[in-house]
Write a protein that holds these residues in place. Structure first.
Motif, PDB file in Angstrom:
ATOM      1  N   TYR A  22       0.791  -1.200   0.042  1.00  0.00           N
ATOM      2  CA  TYR A  22      -0.139   0.046   0.098  1.00  0.00           C
ATOM      3  C   TYR A  22       0.751   1.151   0.020  1.00  0.00           C
ATOM      4  O   TYR A  22       0.509   2.275  -0.765  1.00  0.00           O
ATOM      5  CB  TYR A  22      -1.103   0.019   0.961  1.00  0.00           C
ATOM      6  CG  TYR A  22      -1.906  -1.312   1.069  1.00  0.00           C
ATOM      7  CD1 TYR A  22      -2.609  -1.550   0.173  1.00  0.00           C
ATOM      8  CD2 TYR A  22      -1.611  -2.308   2.146  1.00  0.00           C
ATOM      9  CE1 TYR A  22      -3.565  -2.813  -0.149  1.00  0.00           C
ATOM     10  CE2 TYR A  22      -2.017  -3.552   1.806  1.00  0.00           C
ATOM     11  CZ  TYR A  22      -3.312  -3.672   1.021  1.00  0.00           C
ATOM     12  OH  TYR A  22      -3.749  -4.975   0.844  1.00  0.00           O
ATOM     13  N   SER A  23       1.829   1.347   0.751  1.00  0.00           N
ATOM     14  CA  SER A  23       2.768   2.336   0.814  1.00  0.00           C
ATOM     15  C   SER A  23       3.996   2.469  -0.019  1.00  0.00           C
ATOM     16  O   SER A  23       4.308   3.411  -0.520  1.00  0.00           O
ATOM     17  CB  SER A  23       3.313   2.643   2.473  1.00  0.00           C
ATOM     18  OG  SER A  23       4.328   1.731   2.394  1.00  0.00           O
ATOM     19  N   ASN A  24       4.141   1.060  -0.419  1.00  0.00           N
ATOM     20  CA  ASN A  24       5.562   0.895  -1.101  1.00  0.00           C
ATOM     21  C   ASN A  24       6.644   1.445  -0.528  1.00  0.00           C
ATOM     22  O   ASN A  24       7.545   1.820  -1.027  1.00  0.00           O
ATOM     23  CB  ASN A  24       5.520   1.452  -2.354  1.00  0.00           C
ATOM     24  CG  ASN A  24       4.627   0.726  -3.501  1.00  0.00           C
ATOM     25  OD1 ASN A  24       4.643  -0.591  -3.553  1.00  0.00           O
ATOM     26  ND2 ASN A  24       3.682   1.260  -4.199  1.00  0.00           N
ATOM     27  N   LYS A  26       9.243   0.395   2.228  1.00  0.00           N
ATOM     28  CA  LYS A  26      10.006  -0.682   2.754  1.00  0.00           C
ATOM     29  C   LYS A  26      10.743  -0.230   4.118  1.00  0.00           C
ATOM     30  O   LYS A  26      11.615   0.684   4.165  1.00  0.00           O
ATOM     31  CB  LYS A  26      10.914  -1.440   2.228  1.00  0.00           C
ATOM     32  CG  LYS A  26      10.255  -2.214   0.720  1.00  0.00           C
ATOM     33  CD  LYS A  26      11.485  -2.910   0.160  1.00  0.00           C
ATOM     34  CE  LYS A  26      10.424  -3.845  -0.955  1.00  0.00           C
ATOM     35  NZ  LYS A  26      11.370  -4.606  -1.561  1.00  0.00           N
ATOM     36  N   VAL A  27      10.393  -0.992   5.135  1.00  0.00           N
ATOM     37  CA  VAL A  27      11.501  -0.511   6.596  1.00  0.00           C
ATOM     38  C   VAL A  27      11.891  -1.912   7.069  1.00  0.00           C
ATOM     39  O   VAL A  27      11.162  -2.927   7.067  1.00  0.00           O
ATOM     40  CB  VAL A  27      10.640  -0.021   7.477  1.00  0.00           C
ATOM     41  CG1 VAL A  27      11.410   0.510   8.447  1.00  0.00           C
ATOM     42  CG2 VAL A  27      10.023   1.430   7.023  1.00  0.00           C
ATOM     43  N   GLY A  28      13.091  -1.935   7.455  1.00  0.00           N
ATOM     44  CA  GLY A  28      13.747  -3.134   7.943  1.00  0.00           C
ATOM     45  C   GLY A  28      14.443  -2.625   9.475  1.00  0.00           C
ATOM     46  O   GLY A  28      14.906  -1.241   9.433  1.00  0.00           O
ATOM     47  N   VAL A  44       4.709  -4.682   8.212  1.00  0.00           N
ATOM     48  CA  VAL A  44       3.560  -5.656   7.643  1.00  0.00           C
ATOM     49  C   VAL A  44       2.297  -4.881   7.616  1.00  0.00           C
ATOM     50  O   VAL A  44       1.891  -4.606   8.376  1.00  0.00           O
ATOM     51  CB  VAL A  44       3.714  -6.985   8.438  1.00  0.00           C
ATOM     52  CG1 VAL A  44       2.594  -7.689   7.761  1.00  0.00           C
ATOM     53  CG2 VAL A  44       4.764  -7.504   8.785  1.00  0.00           C
ATOM     54  N   GLU A  45       1.992  -4.477   6.422  1.00  0.00           N
ATOM     55  CA  GLU A  45       0.948  -3.727   5.985  1.00  0.00           C
ATOM     56  C   GLU A  45      -0.523  -4.733   6.105  1.00  0.00           C
ATOM     57  O   GLU A  45      -0.462  -5.945   5.799  1.00  0.00           O
ATOM     58  CB  GLU A  45       1.087  -2.967   4.680  1.00  0.00           C
ATOM     59  CG  GLU A  45       2.199  -1.940   5.057  1.00  0.00           C
ATOM     60  CD  GLU A  45       2.384  -0.730   4.050  1.00  0.00           C
ATOM     61  OE1 GLU A  45       1.882  -0.939   2.772  1.00  0.00           O
ATOM     62  OE2 GLU A  45       3.070   0.146   4.235  1.00  0.00           O
ATOM     63  N   ASN A  46      -1.586  -3.831   5.868  1.00  0.00           N
ATOM     64  CA  ASN A  46      -2.863  -4.584   5.907  1.00  0.00           C
ATOM     65  C   ASN A  46      -3.788  -3.739   4.918  1.00  0.00           C
ATOM     66  O   ASN A  46      -3.811  -2.371   4.910  1.00  0.00           O
ATOM     67  CB  ASN A  46      -3.487  -4.865   7.223  1.00  0.00           C
ATOM     68  CG  ASN A  46      -4.629  -5.728   7.083  1.00  0.00           C
ATOM     69  OD1 ASN A  46      -5.910  -5.453   7.029  1.00  0.00           O
ATOM     70  ND2 ASN A  46      -4.222  -6.945   7.554  1.00  0.00           N
ATOM     71  N   ILE A  53       1.707  -2.735  10.467  1.00  0.00           N
ATOM     72  CA  ILE A  53       2.635  -2.884  11.858  1.00  0.00           C
ATOM     73  C   ILE A  53       3.955  -2.451  11.552  1.00  0.00           C
ATOM     74  O   ILE A  53       4.336  -2.872  10.293  1.00  0.00           O
ATOM     75  CB  ILE A  53       2.796  -4.366  12.225  1.00  0.00           C
ATOM     76  CG1 ILE A  53       1.297  -4.824  12.887  1.00  0.00           C
ATOM     77  CG2 ILE A  53       3.686  -4.443  13.589  1.00  0.00           C
ATOM     78  CD1 ILE A  53       1.339  -6.175  12.893  1.00  0.00           C
ATOM     79  N   CYS A  54       4.762  -1.552  12.025  1.00  0.00           N
ATOM     80  CA  CYS A  54       5.990  -1.175  11.857  1.00  0.00           C
ATOM     81  C   CYS A  54       7.044  -2.158  12.205  1.00  0.00           C
ATOM     82  O   CYS A  54       6.986  -2.975  12.976  1.00  0.00           O
ATOM     83  CB  CYS A  54       6.178   0.175  12.534  1.00  0.00           C
ATOM     84  SG  CYS A  54       5.268   1.565  12.103  1.00  0.00           S
ATOM     85  N   ALA A  55       8.147  -1.905  11.625  1.00  0.00           N
ATOM     86  CA  ALA A  55       9.335  -2.740  11.518  1.00  0.00           C
ATOM     87  C   ALA A  55       9.672  -3.040  13.043  1.00  0.00           C
ATOM     88  O   ALA A  55       9.882  -4.040  13.479  1.00  0.00           O
ATOM     89  CB  ALA A  55      10.465  -2.340  10.710  1.00  0.00           C
TER      90      ALA A  55
HETATM   91  N1  THU Z   1       7.018   2.400   8.983  1.00  0.00           N
HETATM   92  C1  THU Z   1       7.867   1.544   9.914  1.00  0.00           C
HETATM   93  O1  THU Z   1       7.871   0.239   9.709  1.00  0.00           O
HETATM   94  N2  THU Z   1       8.722   2.164  10.858  1.00  0.00           N
HETATM   95  C2  THU Z   1       8.823   3.470  10.984  1.00  0.00           C
HETATM   96  O2  THU Z   1       9.626   3.860  11.629  1.00  0.00           O
HETATM   97  C3  THU Z   1       8.092   4.365  10.202  1.00  0.00           C
HETATM   98  C4  THU Z   1       7.027   3.751   9.260  1.00  0.00           C
HETATM   99  C5  THU Z   1       6.320   1.706   8.223  1.00  0.00           C
HETATM  100  C6  THU Z   1       4.732   1.863   8.371  1.00  0.00           C
HETATM  101  C7  THU Z   1       4.154   1.835   6.896  1.00  0.00           C
HETATM  102  O3  THU Z   1       4.068   0.380   6.568  1.00  0.00           O
HETATM  103  C8  THU Z   1       5.331   2.414   5.967  1.00  0.00           C
HETATM  104  O4  THU Z   1       6.458   2.412   6.916  1.00  0.00           O
HETATM  105  C9  THU Z   1       4.676   3.837   5.576  1.00  0.00           C
HETATM  106  O5  THU Z   1       4.301   4.524   6.733  1.00  0.00           O
END
Ligand code: THU
Length: 134
Positions: A22-24, A26-28, A44-46, A53-55
Motif C-alpha cells: 500500500y505504501s511501497n 519498505k522498512v527493516g 507488515v501492512e494490511n 505494523i511497523c518494523a
Molecule cells: N514504518 C515503519 O515500519 N517504521 C517506521 O519507523 C516508520 C513507518 C512503516 C509503516 C508503513 O508500513 C510504512 O512505513 C509507511 O508509513
C-alpha cells in the motif's frame, strides 16, 4: 561494543521481507539484545490500513515473545533512495520502545548512504512509561 555495520546489514536484509503493497515504503530493523542475540523485523501492512505494523514493533514483539527483554541498540533502514532522509521511528514505536528499552538505547539510522546515531532518550524525552504510574 555495538557492531553498527552488522546491525545495519541485518536491518537491510529484514527490509527485503517488508510487506508494504500500500505504501511501497519498505522498512527493516535489527534489535540487539544485551545477550548478543539479534531480532529483526519489517513492516507488515494490511488492507485495513490501521492494522499496519511497523518494523520496530515487529522486532520488539518477536523478542519479548521469545523471552528476551534487555536491549542495547536498534538499527532502522527505511527509504534508501538518493532523496530519502533518515527514517525515524514513529510515535507509536517510540512509545513501545519506552516500555521495554532504557533511554540509553542506541538508535542507528541508515539511509543508504550514511548513518546517524541517537538514543531513545533524545528522540522520546519525558515519556509516559512504567515509572510514571508507580
Ligand atoms: N514504518 C515503519 O515500519 N517504521 C517506521 O519507523 C516508520 C513507518 C512503516 C509503516 C508503513 O508500513 C510504512 O512505513 C509507511 O508509513
Amino acid at each position: 561494543m555495538v557492531n553498527y555495520n552488522l546491525l545495519i546489514k541485518e536491518a537491510q536484509n529484514a527490509r527485503e521481507y517488508s510487506y508494504s503493497p500500500y505504501s511501497n515504503f519498505k522498512v527493516g530493523c535489527a534489535l540487539l539484545c544485551k545477550n548478543g542475540k539479534i531480532y529483526t523485523g519489517c513492516n507488515v501492512e494490511n488492507a485495513s490500513f490501521g492494522e499496519c505494523i511497523c518494523a520496530e514493533r515487529t522486532a520488539i514483539v518477536k523478542a519479548i515473545s521469545q523471552g528476551d527483554k534487555e536491549f542495547l541498540a536498534i538499527a532502522i533502514v527505511g527509504g534508501i533512495d538518493e532523496i530519502c532522509d533518515f527514517t525515524y521511528p514513529c510515535g507509536s514505536c517510540r512509545q513501545v520502545m519506552s516500555e521495554f528499552c532504557e533511554s540509553s538505547l542506541e538508535i542507528v539510522l541508515f539511509n543508504g548512504r550514511e548513518r546517524k546515531l541517537c538514543t531513545l532518550g533524545q528522540l522520546f524525552p519525558n515519556s509516559f512509561d512504567k515509572k510514571s504510574i508507580k
